[in-house]
Design a protein around this motif. Sequence first.
Motif, short mmCIF file in Angstrom:
data_model
loop_
_atom_site.label_atom_id
_atom_site.label_comp_id
_atom_site.label_asym_id
_atom_site.label_seq_id
_atom_site.Cartn_x
_atom_site.Cartn_y
_atom_site.Cartn_z
N ALA A 1 -9.08 1.89 -8.96
CA ALA A 1 -7.75 1.73 -8.38
C ALA A 1 -7.84 1.18 -6.96
N ALA A 2 -8.81 1.70 -6.19
CA ALA A 2 -9.00 1.21 -4.83
C ALA A 2 -9.33 -0.28 -4.84
N ALA B 1 -4.38 -6.57 -1.49
CA ALA B 1 -4.16 -6.69 -0.05
C ALA B 1 -4.87 -7.92 0.51
N GLN B 2 -6.12 -8.13 0.07
CA GLN B 2 -6.87 -9.27 0.59
C GLN B 2 -6.26 -10.59 0.10
N SER C 1 2.25 3.17 -3.18
CA SER C 1 1.48 4.18 -3.93
C SER C 1 2.11 5.56 -3.81
N VAL C 2 2.84 5.76 -2.71
CA VAL C 2 3.47 7.06 -2.49
C VAL C 2 4.56 7.33 -3.54
N TYR D 1 -6.19 -2.28 -5.31
CA TYR D 1 -5.39 -2.37 -4.08
C TYR D 1 -6.05 -3.30 -3.07
N ILE D 2 -7.39 -3.20 -2.97
CA ILE D 2 -8.10 -4.03 -1.99
C ILE D 2 -7.93 -5.50 -2.35
N LEU E 1 0.83 -1.20 0.00
CA LEU E 1 0.00 0.00 0.00
C LEU E 1 0.87 1.26 0.00
N THR F 1 -0.97 4.05 -8.79
CA THR F 1 -1.54 5.35 -8.43
C THR F 1 -1.20 6.42 -9.47
#
Lengths: 151, 221
Positions: free
Chosen positions: A122-123, A130-131, A91-92, A126-127, A88, A102
């Motif tokens: 995009a969310a 992550a999941q 993304s920075v 990522y979700i 996560l 991102t």
Amino acid sequence: MLYLLFYALPVGLRLSALQAGVLALAVNSTAFCVEIFRGGLSAIPHGQYEAAASLGLRRVHAFRLVIFPQLLRVVFPALGNQVISVVLGSSVASVVGVPELTYETLSIGSITFRYFEIFVLAAVFYIVAAQAISLVWRAVGFALGAPRSAR
Amino acid sequence: MIGTGHLTAYLYLLVKGALVTLELSFGALILGTAGGVLLGLLRTARTRPLRALPLAYIEIVRSTPFLILLFFIYYGLPLALNADIPAYPAAIVALSVHCSAYMAEVVRAGLQSVPLGQTQAAAALGLRYRQIVRLVILPQAMLVMVPPTIGVYISTIKESSLASVIGFVELLGTGAAIRESNAGRNTADVLGFVAFCYFVICFALSRLGRWLERRSGGKTR
């Protein structure tokens, strides 16, 4: 902190955006991993070291054969959380221009101006990532006999 | 290539930026904590649908990078709502949402760390559910919650630096602007000072946490 590194690092050294991003994430996550392993090591009873020594194992062997397998089991869930937070956190890297999810989302958004849809998408990416990591990690952790994840 | 000379000239601006960072993050911490406590309490509610709703919220927010959340609120929501959202409220809302999801997990873990026997004993004394939570469980859970809460607060303050990406000028935004106006030359000391400010804020917070822990007679770790 991560973000500061991106700007501060290229001052002395000329790094590409990707190199700076990888380095900054690595430095950042090293600090957290050190804490995880330190916590894990302190969770292993002292008797384990003494028992290993009394069996005639040398320090290196004692660590590899006795301590490490237990350590791995203890720190496994926390490491999983760390892996997810690095994913996560990546993304920075878009801020310094690494063309990751991102960054691409933002540039597609600026072309089509459909920011709402594109950021929801995009969310979702990522979700799902992550999941998925958390699911695989839990399965491997179960096989290792690790305690249940907090996440 | 260590920069010199710029720091003293820009010190005033940087301190102002630090104050804005404090304002932004403390606003978000208050809202986020309130939301987090509410969600955490819901997570331990007795009825199932009440538990499922915050779970979905927590999982979605915690699986989404903060930057995506911020961009969604700043760029995406105005288009959907047909309203303009300036950078400051967008940053506060995004930070609060982020903070509340993490706080909710802290609250849940804290509430669940109180042994079930305590609830049963309280019920045996004839207390109602609300009274049990307020008088028996919360005071005990609070002790456990102090260290992880400080952890969430520190990470929220650090995430607040990302508000500079949407053009909100706080501490990091100030540092980046100074760097820009000097074309990136000799500004290592300015950026170093920015990092130092974050360190001071976070370190002070973690000290405060230690002190709270000791004062409340919690077990020191």
